[in-house]
Design an enzyme around this catalytic site. Structure first.
Site, PDB file in Angstrom:
ATOM      1  N   ALA A   1       8.046   8.909   3.168  1.00 34.03           N
ATOM      2  CA  ALA A   1       8.436   7.505   3.022  1.00 34.03           C
ATOM      3  C   ALA A   1       7.204   6.599   3.108  1.00 34.03           C
ATOM      4  CB  ALA A   1       9.498   7.138   4.051  1.00 34.03           C
ATOM      5  N   CYS A   2       7.274   5.553   3.922  1.00 31.74           N
ATOM      6  CA  CYS A   2       6.196   4.563   3.951  1.00 31.74           C
ATOM      7  C   CYS A   2       4.896   5.081   4.548  1.00 31.74           C
ATOM      8  CB  CYS A   2       6.648   3.319   4.713  1.00 31.74           C
ATOM      9  SG  CYS A   2       7.941   2.392   3.867  1.00 31.74           S
ATOM     10  N   SER A   3       4.920   6.254   5.156  1.00 33.08           N
ATOM     11  CA  SER A   3       3.693   6.843   5.709  1.00 33.08           C
ATOM     12  C   SER A   3       3.063   7.864   4.768  1.00 33.08           C
ATOM     13  CB  SER A   3       3.994   7.502   7.064  1.00 33.08           C
ATOM     14  OG  SER A   3       4.404   6.550   8.014  1.00 33.08           O
TER      15      SER A   3
ATOM     16  N   SER B   1       4.320   3.130   0.952  1.00 39.89           N
ATOM     17  CA  SER B   1       3.097   3.772   1.448  1.00 39.89           C
ATOM     18  C   SER B   1       1.826   3.136   0.916  1.00 39.89           C
ATOM     19  CB  SER B   1       3.109   5.259   1.091  1.00 39.89           C
ATOM     20  OG  SER B   1       2.927   5.462  -0.287  1.00 39.89           O
TER      21      SER B   1
END
Length: 373
Positions: free
Chosen positions: A155-157, A334
């Site tokens: 996901a966002c990481s 990300s």
């Protein structure tokens, strides 16, 4: 063991923008349409009316002023409320690979490298347009790179986790030059009909070249240390996937198959998790808060970043110490912290230290300690 370094970055920015004003006009037209079509049920108390959105609400909730998207026509059509992206044949490049070529080309040019010198590509993004073949392998072929490639989704990481994976392989000697590329078409998984989140995301692609520091051809950033952590939570979720077709009425559940967030819970739980993660990472590496010249944080919410920046530095950071780009790009998953790094790092001097951090669904958090060289 080899020392990894970031030697180039690139950002592909779509040529279409949606301002908060445009977004609110479209959403409110949709809400009016919905309320008119369901007036009888709403009057009977069987259904809740759709409330209007406003630019003031959006900015106070997020700090976002506009976003870049691959297609705005569908998003701003009250009868559609999602982007229109044309179908592509198997013989032409996918849209993620097409975005990646632009960003990778810019990153390679900055590093002074050619694609033939790359022996690893990681496509690290929150959503991928297909399960297989890997988008990274398609990018590898289109670029003319060697070695191997694979996709990654945290996901966002995703980008910071990709940096750790690439840096570890460079340290170990299994690769010499890598690209971490993050084509994020967030407009495709956002529910534009939901007032609580219709303003959050935008589209972009970032790329970063990492290689052995001894091979760097110009100014670069040494990657001193990376840390990643995960903790399961349902508070940010997207239930789309190949099992969708196995569910009865599987095409009627659009809301469940898009971005869903319990925003207040995320805010409450993620902030201490990220603040502690960064503080522990810095303590383990012996980096004091006053040593950090720059924080490149995940670009999801200005209030969240302000809180984390103050916790990490022990004071309110100056604007140049914690640059924000979400007012222009919105949340690009990300890619956000990498956009900030790409746009606000050239002014650092040799010996200056900084930290890249991203966080999001999972929960997940990744941090990268760097030094200008």
């Amino acid at each position: 063991m080899f020392k990894p370094a970031i030697t180039g970055t690139g950002v592909f920015t779509p040529n279409q923008t949606i301002t908060n004003e445009e977004l609110v006009d479209a959403f409110n037209a949709y809400a009016d349409k919905f309320n008119a079509e369901n007036a009888e049920a709403i009057s009977a108390g069987e259904m809740e009316p759709k409330p209007h959105s406003s630019t003031g609400f959006i900015f106070s909730a997020s700090g976002i002023e506009q976003r870049y998207v691959m297609d705005k026509t569908g998003v701003l059509d009250p009868a559609v409320m999602h982007p229109h992206l044309r179908p592509r044949s198997n013989e032409e490049p996918g849209i993620m690979a097409e975005m990646a070529l632009d960003a990778c080309g810019k990153a390679l040019a900055q590093s002074g490298r050619t694609a033939e010198e790359v022996d690893l590509i990681i496509c690290a993004a929150s959503n991928h347009e297909r399960p297989y073949p890997a988008i990274a392998i398609e990018i590898q072929q289109l670029l003319g790179a060697g070695g191997f490639a694979f996709d990654m989704n945290v996901a966002c990481s995703s980008a910071t986790f990709g940096i750790q994976a690439a840096a570890d392989m460079i340290r170990a000697g299994s690769v010499r030059c890598a690209i971490v590329v993050s084509p994020e078409i967030c407009s495709g998984h956002l529910e534009w009909r939901d007032r609580d989140c219709h303003f959050i995301f935008g589209d972009v692609c970032t790329a970063m070249v990492l290689e052995r520091a001894e091979d760097a051809k110009g100014p670069h950033f040494l990657v001193h240390s990376t840390r990643c952590a995960t903790q399961f939570s349902n508070n940010i979720r997207n239930n789309n996937g190949f099992l969708r077709r196995t569910r009865e009425h599987h095409m009627d559940d659009r809301r469940d198959m898009l971005f869903v967030q319990e925003g207040r819970k995320v805010f409450k739980e993620v902030l201490p998790l990220v603040s502690k993660h960064i503080a522990d990472h810095m303590a383990e590496e012996g980096v004091a808060a006053d040593r950090l010249k720059r924080l490149w944080l995940h670009q999801a919410n200005k209030t969240m970043n302000d809180f984390i920046g103050k916790k990490v530095m022990g004071r309110t950071p100056e604007p140049e110490e914690q640059p924000n780009i979400l007012q222009d790009y919105a949340n690009t998953s990300s890619a956000g912290s990498i956009i900030a790094f790409s746009k606000f790092s050239d002014d650092l001097q040799p010996g200056d230290a900084g930290l890249i951090c991203s966080f999001g669904a999972g929960y997940s958090v990744g941090s990268v300690l760097v030094e200008r060289a």
